[in-house]
Design an enzyme around this catalytic site. Structure first.
Site, PDB file in Angstrom:
ATOM      1  N   ALA A 132      23.793  14.352 -31.663  1.00 46.40           N
ATOM      2  CA  ALA A 132      24.234  15.583 -32.323  1.00 46.40           C
ATOM      3  C   ALA A 132      25.152  16.341 -31.376  1.00 46.40           C
ATOM      4  O   ALA A 132      24.691  17.124 -30.541  1.00 46.40           O
ATOM      5  CB  ALA A 132      23.027  16.422 -32.715  1.00 46.40           C
ATOM      6  N   LEU A 133      26.443  16.044 -31.500  1.00 45.16           N
ATOM      7  CA  LEU A 133      27.450  16.708 -30.664  1.00 45.16           C
ATOM      8  C   LEU A 133      28.344  17.582 -31.542  1.00 45.16           C
ATOM      9  O   LEU A 133      28.498  18.776 -31.303  1.00 45.16           O
ATOM     10  CB  LEU A 133      28.284  15.643 -29.929  1.00 45.16           C
ATOM     11  CG  LEU A 133      29.491  16.141 -29.125  1.00 45.16           C
ATOM     12  CD1 LEU A 133      29.054  17.069 -28.007  1.00 45.16           C
ATOM     13  CD2 LEU A 133      30.273  14.958 -28.532  1.00 45.16           C
ATOM     14  N   PHE A 164      27.829  16.214 -39.290  1.00 48.69           N
ATOM     15  CA  PHE A 164      28.327  14.822 -39.315  1.00 48.69           C
ATOM     16  C   PHE A 164      27.547  13.905 -38.378  1.00 48.69           C
ATOM     17  O   PHE A 164      28.130  13.070 -37.674  1.00 48.69           O
ATOM     18  CB  PHE A 164      29.826  14.771 -38.982  1.00 48.69           C
ATOM     19  CG  PHE A 164      30.692  15.548 -39.917  1.00 48.69           C
ATOM     20  CD1 PHE A 164      30.398  15.601 -41.269  1.00 48.69           C
ATOM     21  CD2 PHE A 164      31.811  16.244 -39.466  1.00 48.69           C
ATOM     22  CE1 PHE A 164      31.194  16.322 -42.156  1.00 48.69           C
ATOM     23  CE2 PHE A 164      32.614  16.971 -40.338  1.00 48.69           C
ATOM     24  CZ  PHE A 164      32.301  17.013 -41.686  1.00 48.69           C
ATOM     25  N   GLU A 373      34.367   8.115 -32.518  1.00 52.21           N
ATOM     26  CA  GLU A 373      34.570   7.943 -31.060  1.00 52.21           C
ATOM     27  C   GLU A 373      35.917   8.523 -30.621  1.00 52.21           C
ATOM     28  O   GLU A 373      36.554   7.998 -29.719  1.00 52.21           O
ATOM     29  CB  GLU A 373      34.487   6.453 -30.665  1.00 52.21           C
ATOM     30  CG  GLU A 373      33.148   5.814 -30.909  1.00 52.21           C
ATOM     31  CD  GLU A 373      32.141   6.010 -29.775  1.00 52.21           C
ATOM     32  OE1 GLU A 373      32.557   6.277 -28.637  1.00 52.21           O
ATOM     33  OE2 GLU A 373      30.940   5.933 -30.063  1.00 52.21           O
TER      34      GLU A 373
HETATM   35  C1  LIG Z   1      31.572   7.918 -39.926  1.00 46.63           C
HETATM   36  C2  LIG Z   1      31.442   9.057 -38.961  1.00 46.63           C
HETATM   37  C3  LIG Z   1      30.328   9.099 -38.118  1.00 46.63           C
HETATM   38  C4  LIG Z   1      30.168  10.188 -37.244  1.00 46.63           C
HETATM   39  N1  LIG Z   1      29.030  10.245 -36.478  1.00 46.63           N
HETATM   40  C5  LIG Z   1      28.842  11.292 -35.640  1.00 46.63           C
HETATM   41  C6  LIG Z   1      27.630  11.408 -34.890  1.00 46.63           C
HETATM   42  O1  LIG Z   1      26.729  10.570 -34.975  1.00 46.63           O
HETATM   43  N2  LIG Z   1      27.456  12.492 -34.095  1.00 46.63           N
HETATM   44  C7  LIG Z   1      28.412  13.452 -33.972  1.00 46.63           C
HETATM   45  O2  LIG Z   1      28.204  14.396 -33.209  1.00 46.63           O
HETATM   46  N3  LIG Z   1      29.580  13.384 -34.668  1.00 46.63           N
HETATM   47  C8  LIG Z   1      29.810  12.323 -35.509  1.00 46.63           C
HETATM   48  N4  LIG Z   1      30.973  12.245 -36.267  1.00 46.63           N
HETATM   49  C9  LIG Z   1      31.961  13.312 -36.156  1.00 46.63           C
HETATM   50  C10 LIG Z   1      33.183  12.843 -35.358  1.00 46.63           C
HETATM   51  O3  LIG Z   1      32.881  12.753 -33.996  1.00 46.63           O
HETATM   52  C11 LIG Z   1      34.311  13.853 -35.639  1.00 46.63           C
HETATM   53  O4  LIG Z   1      34.631  13.716 -37.008  1.00 46.63           O
HETATM   54  C12 LIG Z   1      35.545  13.591 -34.798  1.00 46.63           C
HETATM   55  O5  LIG Z   1      35.306  13.906 -33.457  1.00 46.63           O
HETATM   56  C13 LIG Z   1      36.752  14.428 -35.286  1.00 46.63           C
HETATM   57  O6  LIG Z   1      36.391  15.755 -35.458  1.00 46.63           O
HETATM   58  P1  LIG Z   1      36.698  16.511 -36.841  1.00 46.63           P
HETATM   59  O7  LIG Z   1      36.260  15.617 -37.939  1.00 46.63           O
HETATM   60  O8  LIG Z   1      36.087  17.845 -36.744  1.00 46.63           O
HETATM   61  O9  LIG Z   1      38.251  16.618 -36.918  1.00 46.63           O
HETATM   62  P2  LIG Z   1      39.168  17.730 -36.199  1.00 46.63           P
HETATM   63  O10 LIG Z   1      38.831  17.805 -34.761  1.00 46.63           O
HETATM   64  O11 LIG Z   1      39.098  18.985 -36.983  1.00 46.63           O
HETATM   65  O12 LIG Z   1      40.593  17.076 -36.363  1.00 46.63           O
HETATM   66  C14 LIG Z   1      41.342  17.132 -37.571  1.00 46.63           C
HETATM   67  C15 LIG Z   1      42.679  16.462 -37.320  1.00 46.63           C
HETATM   68  O13 LIG Z   1      43.373  17.139 -36.243  1.00 46.63           O
HETATM   69  C16 LIG Z   1      43.702  16.222 -35.232  1.00 46.63           C
HETATM   70  N5  LIG Z   1      43.650  16.864 -33.915  1.00 46.63           N
HETATM   71  C17 LIG Z   1      42.650  17.619 -33.398  1.00 46.63           C
HETATM   72  N6  LIG Z   1      42.931  18.003 -32.148  1.00 46.63           N
HETATM   73  C18 LIG Z   1      44.144  17.461 -31.854  1.00 46.63           C
HETATM   74  C19 LIG Z   1      44.993  17.492 -30.720  1.00 46.63           C
HETATM   75  N7  LIG Z   1      44.643  18.115 -29.588  1.00 46.63           N
HETATM   76  N8  LIG Z   1      46.169  16.822 -30.783  1.00 46.63           N
HETATM   77  C20 LIG Z   1      46.520  16.146 -31.905  1.00 46.63           C
HETATM   78  N9  LIG Z   1      45.770  16.091 -33.005  1.00 46.63           N
HETATM   79  C21 LIG Z   1      44.595  16.731 -32.978  1.00 46.63           C
HETATM   80  C22 LIG Z   1      42.648  15.118 -35.356  1.00 46.63           C
HETATM   81  O14 LIG Z   1      43.089  13.929 -34.727  1.00 46.63           O
HETATM   82  C23 LIG Z   1      42.514  14.996 -36.851  1.00 46.63           C
HETATM   83  O15 LIG Z   1      43.538  14.209 -37.362  1.00 46.63           O
HETATM   84  C24 LIG Z   1      31.164  11.192 -37.158  1.00 46.63           C
HETATM   85  C25 LIG Z   1      32.293  11.114 -37.985  1.00 46.63           C
HETATM   86  C26 LIG Z   1      32.430  10.064 -38.875  1.00 46.63           C
HETATM   87  C27 LIG Z   1      33.634  10.023 -39.764  1.00 46.63           C
END
Ligand SMILES: Cc1cc2nc3c(=O)[nH]c(=O)nc-3n(C[C@H](O)[C@H](O)[C@H](O)COP(=O)(O)OP(=O)(O)OC[C@H]3O[C@@H](n4cnc5c(N)ncnc54)[C@H](O)[C@@H]3O)c2cc1C
Length: 390
Positions: A132-133, A164, A373
């Site tokens: 849970a991050l 998520f 990841e």
């Molecule tokens: C199938 C699945 C399993 C998951 N499992 C886990 C889990 O077990 N535990 C957990 O903690 N999380 C989990 N997650 C969450 C996942 O780690 C996040 O979805 C991911 O880190 C992206 O964060 P966000 O979805 O909030 O997108 P955001 O960070 O809001 O990003 C939205 C868009 O902006 C872009 N963006 C953001 N910052 C930048 C930058 N500096 N430069 C350029 N582009 C940028 C991103 O690349 C993306 O295209 C999971 C997600 C999925 C889809």
């Protein structure tokens, strides 16, 4: 089959890959054949059986040392196993290898008591966990946390909302990362905690249905009170979660890259088979250059991506875990796999689009690979930094 360029890097681990492929063929394929064609995810008890059976054979979490319940195989071999699982096209094969619900590198930095109590059952496949991050306002910017852990005397109180989270419904443990307050109001970085899922104050909130049938969950922490033994790494672990997480990212990203390469290779194989058989305008469609273009481009991308992933895995075994290498491999492999599945589906026409066809599922499943990841954009940020551009 002719030797491929990547076979040069595979040769040293041929025996274990052969043994794993034989396990898939003999034990997992018959079990998978009994699953309903349109079931996206196998039932939890079957996943648990596959995990434990694979651990007993030395595949699951195979790179963990024997004293922790692993088989002590090199990381490159683990990467090849993940590739073989993806390449097999068998719906149960991915569950035979440790993924994001398996032993966490974070726990490797745990105290001896945490390793014995929490990590060993994960390595043996007896238990699963969740991480849970992510929070509603902290995704890519993962450490801008609002979940707090406040220390009072010897105990900690955790409050916040995670989102998520994979596997929260089946996990026995949650690894929770929170912004730390040592009680004097001054921030002290992020700390990782290990909590049993039945910890009072910890509960699952909303359930999100993923596009390939894998649900994600909200995890709510309401005055969760724990002792010092919940801090991963003990006193030294306080405020150390960012460094611990960064240390563990390279391997996780290379495993995702290997899975993606395997999926892409599977999509390519069934695309080629179909192109040889399917007739249009009196000839196999594989005779047409537009169809060849889809398949040859995929072949070039898969082979290049596999070489990159295996070379990075070898560097890890040699003691070099450069985050930018893993970022390059994950970026290349995940983007290539999405394209490979898309192209193979195109080659299959309506046949591949129909519910129950492996490509219909893979098209939905592979899409997560450029997000989990660290998104593709985040991998580019890491590489750009390493190039001195930020
Ligand atoms: C199938 C699945 C399993 C998951 N499992 C886990 C889990 O077990 N535990 C957990 O903690 N999380 C989990 N997650 C969450 C996942 O780690 C996040 O979805 C991911 O880190 C992206 O964060 P966000 O979805 O909030 O997108 P955001 O960070 O809001 O990003 C939205 C868009 O902006 C872009 N963006 C953001 N910052 C930048 C930058 N500096 N430069 C350029 N582009 C940028 C991103 O690349 C993306 O295209 C999971 C997600 C999925 C889809």
């Amino acid at each position: 089959m002719n030797a491929t360029p990547s076979s040069v890097l595979e040769d040293g681990h041929r025996e274990i890959v052969d043994a794993f492929e034989s396990f898939i063929r003999r034990e997992l394929v018959p079990l998978a054949a009994e699953l309903p064609e349109t079931a996206d995810q196998p039932p939890a008890d079957l996943r648990a059986y596959v995990r434990k059976r694979s651990a007993a054979l030395g595949f699951y979490a195979g790179d963990y040392p024997e004293e922790l319940g692993g088989a002590g195989i090199p990381f490159t071999a683990v990467v090849l196993l993940h590739h073989a699982a993806g390449r097999s096209g068998c719906a149960l094969a991915p569950y035979a290898l440790a993924g994001s619900d398996g032993p966490s590198p974070l726990l490797r930095k745990g105290t001896p008591e945490q390793i014995e109590r929490h990590l060993v059952p994960l390595v043996r496949g007896e238990q699963t966990r969740c991480l849970a991050l992510t929070e509603p306002h902290a995704g890519s910017d993962a450490f801008r946390l609002t979940t707090t852990a406040v220390r009072t005397g010897d105990s900690w109180e955790l409050n916040g909302r995670k989102t998520f989270v994979s596997n929260a419904d089946r996990a026995g443990l949650a690894l929770v990362v929170a912004a730390t307050d040592l009680g004097d109001g001054r921030p002290a970085g992020a700390t990782a905690f290990v909590l049993p899922m039945d910890q009072p104050g910890l509960r699952i909130g909303q359930r999100y249905e993923g596009m390939s049938g894998e649900p994600l969950f909200e995890l709510l922490l309401d005055r969760v009170t724990v002792g010092p033994d919940a801090v991963i790494g003990g006193e030294e672990g306080i405020g150390a979660a960012t460094a611990l997480a960064i240390d563990s990212l390279s391997r996780g990203r290379l495993v995702v890259a290997a899975t993606c390469n395997g999926i892409a290779e599977y999509a390519l194989r069934i695309g080629v088979e179909y192109a040889r058989e399917r007739q249009a305008f009196g000839r196999p469609i594989g005779d047409y250059q537009h169809v060849q273009e889809h398949l040859v481009t995929t072949r070039a991308e898969v082979e290049a991506s596999k070489l990159l992933t295996l070379a990075c895995a070898r560097l890890v075994d040699a003691g070099t875990e450069a985050p930018e290498n893993a970022a390059l491999a994950k970026l290349t492999a995940s983007e290539a796999a999405v394209r490979a599945v898309d192209r193979s589906l195109q080659v299959h026409g309506a046949t591949g689009w129909v519910r129950g066809h492996p490509l219909e599922f893979l098209y939905r499943h592979v899409r997560m690979m450029t997000i989990i990841e660290g998104t593709s954009e985040v991998q580019k940020v890491i590489v750009a930094r390493a190039m001195g551009l930020n």
